[in-house]
Design an enzyme around this catalytic site. Sequence first.
Site, mmCIF file in Angstrom:
data_model
loop_
_atom_site.group_PDB
_atom_site.id
_atom_site.type_symbol
_atom_site.label_atom_id
_atom_site.label_comp_id
_atom_site.label_asym_id
_atom_site.label_seq_id
_atom_site.Cartn_x
_atom_site.Cartn_y
_atom_site.Cartn_z
ATOM 1 C CB CYS B 148 -0.934 0.012 1.221
ATOM 2 S SG CYS B 148 -0.104 -0.259 2.796
ATOM 3 C CG HIS B 241 0.028 4.623 3.764
ATOM 4 N ND1 HIS B 241 -0.603 4.599 4.987
ATOM 5 C CD2 HIS B 241 0.322 3.313 3.488
ATOM 6 C CE1 HIS B 241 -0.681 3.347 5.432
ATOM 7 N NE2 HIS B 241 -0.142 2.549 4.535
#
Lengths: 351, 351, 351, 351
Positions: B148, B241
């Site tokens: 990810c 993120h």
Amino acid sequence: MRKVKIGILGGTGSVGQRFVQLLENHEFFEVVSIAASERSAGKLYGDIMTSRWKISGDIPAYARKIKVVLPKPSETPDVDLVFSGLDSDIAGEVETDYANSGVMVISNSKNHRYDNDVPILSAEINSEHLDVLSFQKTKGKIVTNSNCTIMGVTITLKPLLEKFGIESVFLVSMQAISGAGYPGVPTMDILGNVVPHIGGEEEKVQMEPQKCLGKVKDGQIIPADFKISAHCNRVPVFDGHTVCVSVKLKTKTTENDIRKVWAEFQGEPQKLKLPSAPEKVIDYRTEIDRPQPRLDLMNGKGMTTTVGRLRPDPILDFKYVVLSHNTIRGAAGAAILNAELLYKKGLIPVS
Amino acid sequence: MRKVKIGILGGTGSVGQRFVQLLENHEFFEVVSIAASERSAGKLYGDIMTSRWKISGDIPAYARKIKVVLPKPSETPDVDLVFSGLDSDIAGEVETDYANSGVMVISNSKNHRYDNDVPILSAEINSEHLDVLSFQKTKGKIVTNSNCTIMGVTITLKPLLEKFGIESVFLVSMQAISGAGYPGVPTMDILGNVVPHIGGEEEKVQMEPQKCLGKVKDGQIIPADFKISAHCNRVPVFDGHTVCVSVKLKTKTTENDIRKVWAEFQGEPQKLKLPSAPEKVIDYRTEIDRPQPRLDLMNGKGMTTTVGRLRPDPILDFKYVVLSHNTIRGAAGAAILNAELLYKKGLIPVS
Amino acid sequence: MRKVKIGILGGTGSVGQRFVQLLENHEFFEVVSIAASERSAGKLYGDIMTSRWKISGDIPAYARKIKVVLPKPSETPDVDLVFSGLDSDIAGEVETDYANSGVMVISNSKNHRYDNDVPILSAEINSEHLDVLSFQKTKGKIVTNSNCTIMGVTITLKPLLEKFGIESVFLVSMQAISGAGYPGVPTMDILGNVVPHIGGEEEKVQMEPQKCLGKVKDGQIIPADFKISAHCNRVPVFDGHTVCVSVKLKTKTTENDIRKVWAEFQGEPQKLKLPSAPEKVIDYRTEIDRPQPRLDLMNGKGMTTTVGRLRPDPILDFKYVVLSHNTIRGAAGAAILNAELLYKKGLIPVS
Amino acid sequence: MRKVKIGILGGTGSVGQRFVQLLENHEFFEVVSIAASERSAGKLYGDIMTSRWKISGDIPAYARKIKVVLPKPSETPDVDLVFSGLDSDIAGEVETDYANSGVMVISNSKNHRYDNDVPILSAEINSEHLDVLSFQKTKGKIVTNSNCTIMGVTITLKPLLEKFGIESVFLVSMQAISGAGYPGVPTMDILGNVVPHIGGEEEKVQMEPQKCLGKVKDGQIIPADFKISAHCNRVPVFDGHTVCVSVKLKTKTTENDIRKVWAEFQGEPQKLKLPSAPEKVIDYRTEIDRPQPRLDLMNGKGMTTTVGRLRPDPILDFKYVVLSHNTIRGAAGAAILNAELLYKKGLIPVS
């Protein structure tokens, strides 16, 4: 010998509050004046600060009784030295006024940091920069400390520069909200969030370490010759700036040797046993997930630089993580340590 | 044509819940099975998930009625394709079992990512990697998506690699806590804190983008030839993120040209108008302090990569900041987009 | 029929931004004016809001093109109705000016809430309070909505009052930071902290529900006759006020009967199928640890009141927990629902 | 006189770590044993705790060298007294074993709190409850401290009960995550959120204060006769439980009189000058927005109960807010203070 008489400029702000706190019962210093803006001038510090004191623990009793004045030499006639936590929009001029009036100025503001004859003093690493003070034309002298973000980083770079030479430094900061003062960062901007920008910060961070780590030549500080690339971020942490550092050295070395030079690193404050000097300048943690603000912030009463995760870097040579307390080591604590060094070296004229 | 019959492996976990949510009323796919561990097997999904559902919004009605089974081909006899959100301690073997039994496996786990004949598929950037599927010896094929953290970064690197060539990439991540699943990160570790370490993450981050951006040759994926240095950090952000990136290119270029290639970048999902394809693959924000998780997380329903702060880097060539949604674009959403691409290319055998 | 022409007063603030967002493509309403302070007047909304837009998702395209004006009737000559999200230091007078000029005023500010002939309208529970509008002496009429903290609580009290009678209500709020607007709460005050005080809040909370739940008699609203005790707290939550409620009823009843009257509760917005009316007015969650801001905030697109944990109270009769979205149900969304009700009842004069 | 030899049961957990920290260099006590589960037994405390130590500051040197054993009397033959921070699933039996073997047990667990002959000792308020120890049939005696949430509340109620009598108490807690131990609350559940439920907490909170504030009669503790209604919530605060309290008294009084009885309140620990006794038992803050966890948590080294916002309550008589440190005053610190009281009263047999 009598204590040095101290004025705190900007004493109601975030850094000013830390000065008030850290100078309570100081061995060398005695706070006799607190100066702030017109809003506060003329009132007792204790009265106006009850609802503005933002540090855990109470306002020291000594400070409660001081009547706040304006930050002008004429308002603080009896001080030998001022600590300045003034906002940068007025700090430059006020500090010059104090220096002209013969008062020693220890400043946390950025305004004079880049003057040729003003040191960015980090007591453990460049006390020889004090040699330029004699080139300042004012009767009082101005000494600054560095930006809070690079304070710890520069300390870790010092022994690397001495032993191995530095080619380039890459760093990414995750900075605490207290660095923006009060009211500072609105909660709506940072709760559960990251803000990848802090105004003017990357410029300072890419420039100040080289001056701190420079050499004095002919009354001038010649900056160290390496490049820094910085990304600065704000994160939802109260106190403590965490910085990811990658460094390329001039000489090949090993992780063990780096840990060794860090462990052995001591500066003049340690030799002189200055009151605010931490026992360990650099504390290397061996745990895989340290340093962390929550666990390491108060290492050495907030004056130690905590380091961890030294490992190889696929592009530069080594990577590591640095934590230092941004309002103690990175601001008020550093300024007080600087003043202690000047005191022990006899550079504060106490009539 | 009938819809593809879908099984979700690991359907009670964090990624599994996203699969359940995102596959509600899907144009191509129909979830017929949900598999999980023995603790859950034999019970209705609705019954066991009432207190374990961690996504804002309710459990979709279709899923409530499905009886959970064990993740074995024999337990899910009617599925054409499985999405795997299994823990890596069992994912490798289970996924191989499914492939052997003739079922297409779209995996979010790391186990098969580094197999020579398994693509790390990022639908917009390397659909040609699907050519290696024919070299897999199993009847069903395995397709993975990347970690990810590098999902968004790799997307921003793709057009840079094509147009200018890449020499090296430096990146520092500030990762959301949802990336660790549930219960995942204890609050005591991260509230008001930064943890400068995520187990195994830097290794993946330094290796996967090169494979994603590689070329297929003789049924093998030859990784792109550049180095990555990564620092990975956990921060108190729920989803999203944020990654600070510095990049050195092979050809000199300008900020304008980089913004141009990003703005123009489109992949096969956009051409094929796949249901999960975002209109903008890369969205460049011109504000000085973007992207931010709070404001940009759901850009393109969580499938767009948001970028900002492109500026010169004193050591490498350029710096910028990337944000992508770690459980949508970085996990379940990416896997579904991959499956949609396979579907449109006729690579999912629907008997 | 043409759409109602809308002006948004205070359109750059927190509540104003919600109005701009929620009124995009509205079935009955068309925003033609946005008014704000002198700092913004004369500029395009899109230009000044780029860095001030604090809601996830982009500024709607329609609003970007509107030139901001001052909040004066002469500056917005073509509006039929204004939504006011003005600060309370100017809202009172400006709203009166608009009413005098013949414009309908739907206000989120507290200034006129306690006027005898101004309803605190909560569309599901007291639409009969609109009868007092004819007693207002201005050509345009003023309608307010309640304080955000008691919005959901009052909705849950309405069916209890009708069926069982209410003796007294004890409530403790844990309020989101968005309730204080922007910049609002400094991060230093609330990160990892609770602040047990919100200026003026307890006074409003102890008084407004009784007016909302009152009866109209001779053109006056006679408040309901029960007492409220409130403690109001700020907690580090972005959106969503959670309130712990204990209630003493006039008639004995059971938990089952209370859940039943809540489940059955419908108001005029539901009967009239107003665009902003949630399907469920009150949603009772049976899980032991709900409602929670993170999971239930957007229930009914932020317009449903989520309730849970109904259980006996050792001192009063029952305890429960209420969550409602403070900037949607508690502010802009409630005001829009109110305006929709007025529209359907033919109370907005559209020439 | 030699120091009391101490064993810490459950020394690796959250409360156990506080015991280890607070007992360093204690005037009366010397830790000779640390007991924990099989996972840790046989290993040096320093070795296993490096990555599990969750308190700011380092593991004390004395503890690093202790070899962890199982929590059995036979494994800790030389202890005079054990502090128990064991999980409640094993605490009951283990503590009974120790009492049977003649060791004094000071427990933070709930298991024995409701035994008739076991006091819930809060050293400042009910030292006379120690009279029931002689009715315990075991050779060693068991003393417990109360649940962390009501620790501070009960202290504030004590002087109210003495002077004015108490009719009923309404309280709503906002509890820190450290109260759930480690790993405890998953971040996904609490970051930017409120959870309005803590398993078993309201039951304890509605029952324990009455026992703490009861009278001893014929070797039994007769609980005080008033009712408590409680709502317990978890909030994203690290340490420090904040409680909103409303109280109905038996005698009319004034805010001034209440502040006076609080200010004057002193217990035996203050008279005996016990090492852990705070100078002020109750500290009333006059600021409008106090107490707050961030600013008041460490008041009296975490042992003082901080109170504020005393004001009239429209339903009961008065409202106020209480803060106490949940792992110091509410757990390990309270237990140590209890042991100090026993020591000074000669109730710890030191052979």
